[in-house]
Design an enzyme around this catalytic site. Sequence first.
Site, PDB file in Angstrom:
ATOM      1  NE  ARG A  78      45.136  41.303  47.792  1.00 40.97           N
ATOM      2  CZ  ARG A  78      44.971  42.037  46.688  1.00 40.97           C
ATOM      3  NH1 ARG A  78      45.789  41.909  45.658  1.00 40.97           N
ATOM      4  NH2 ARG A  78      43.969  42.895  46.604  1.00 40.97           N
ATOM      5  CG  ASP A 223      39.716  40.162  42.183  1.00 36.74           C
ATOM      6  OD1 ASP A 223      39.273  41.171  41.601  1.00 36.74           O
ATOM      7  OD2 ASP A 223      40.931  39.948  42.361  1.00 36.74           O
TER       8      ASP A 223
HETATM    9  O1  MRU Z   1      43.771  44.442  44.244  1.00 35.57           O
HETATM   10  P1  MRU Z   1      44.191  43.858  42.939  1.00 35.57           P
HETATM   11  O2  MRU Z   1      45.048  44.769  42.146  1.00 35.57           O
HETATM   12  O3  MRU Z   1      44.769  42.478  43.082  1.00 35.57           O
HETATM   13  O4  MRU Z   1      42.817  43.720  42.160  1.00 35.57           O
HETATM   14  C1  MRU Z   1      42.819  43.198  40.863  1.00 35.57           C
HETATM   15  C2  MRU Z   1      41.484  43.247  40.227  1.00 35.57           C
HETATM   16  O5  MRU Z   1      40.494  43.590  40.828  1.00 35.57           O
HETATM   17  C3  MRU Z   1      41.404  42.758  38.843  1.00 35.57           C
HETATM   18  O6  MRU Z   1      40.440  43.454  38.121  1.00 35.57           O
HETATM   19  C4  MRU Z   1      41.011  41.273  38.925  1.00 35.57           C
HETATM   20  O7  MRU Z   1      41.937  40.575  39.708  1.00 35.57           O
HETATM   21  C5  MRU Z   1      40.954  40.655  37.625  1.00 35.57           C
HETATM   22  S1  MRU Z   1      42.590  40.438  37.051  1.00 35.57           S
HETATM   23  C6  MRU Z   1      42.678  39.568  35.662  1.00 35.57           C
END
Ligand code: MRU
Length: 317
Positions: A78, A223
């Site tokens: 990812r 992220d």
């Molecule tokens: O696609 P995801 O579920 O991995 O996305 C997660 C998010 O966008 C969260 O808000 C981000 O990772 C912060 S988690 C502490």
Amino acid sequence: MRTIDWVDGRIIAVEQTLLPEVVTTLRIDTVDQLVDAIKRLAIRGAPALGVAGALGVALAARGTGDVRVEAARLRAARPTAVNLAWGVDKVLARLDDGPDAVVAEAVGVLEDDIRRNRALGFRGARWLVDRLGGGPVNVQTHCNAGALACVEWGTALGVVRALQETAALGHVYVDETRPLLQGSRLTAWELARMGIAHTVVVDSAGPTVIARGMADAVVVGADRIAANGDVVNKIGTYPLALAAARAGIPFVVAAPESTIDLATPDGTLVEIEVRDPAEIVGDRATPALNFAFDVTPADLVTAIVTDERIICGQPLG
Ligand code: MRU
């Protein structure tokens, strides 16, 4: 319960695609299995991805394949959350010291995640109470930035949990967070387990919750945070930041230092995952564009709260 853990030489992780209906764990023994779990979001959330990357290198170091090749596959599983590459690289740096050193480093990343997120949670809660002149603080949040996105203690929900533990929390509004509903499936589940009063709203209602004065602050995770302070987070974060600025309430980003990416000058340079259109339109032939993340420009961010500091406008480096 830990979202992700290292037990008897393998990874044990909560299978997040089945929550909240089914609470079960995955046993992961190979990098192939781990890459699959990451790609289908069975393991997700930036800090948890960092830990997964670290533990994945430990699995590779105990196996028979080429560790660097396996690490590269993990890193690419990812691309948006910088934590995945960070976790892989941190542990890979110990490769020459042998498998035991690699495993110890990876377990250190896991244990550190709990300590760091707990620290940032209480720092963020204190900052909010000071800024708002006391509680109770009503919070609007987005996606899932709770224990499920980390090991045991969340980032944005870590702040919420710290507000609760210091008797300063009001109500929490949770965007359902389309298309995979990490808000209504995961965040609502976590809040219910913690006994925190909350209400789910559709994503497009978040700005209205803010405009009507129902939230005193927006608190989200991240992220990736670029060197100029731009924040990349789950799609739908940016409209909340715009609404918060219009309403004059703080927009707070809670993330560990490992989410800050000084090598990327600004948010426009971050690779944004575009996921399967079927997540939106199923098997219909309708064209769909499924951005997974958006970029909130730094000038809309009131504060970035990390495990080490609070950044309000000053350079990140
Ligand atoms: O696609 P995801 O579920 O991995 O996305 C997660 C998010 O966008 C969260 O808000 C981000 O990772 C912060 S988690 C502490």
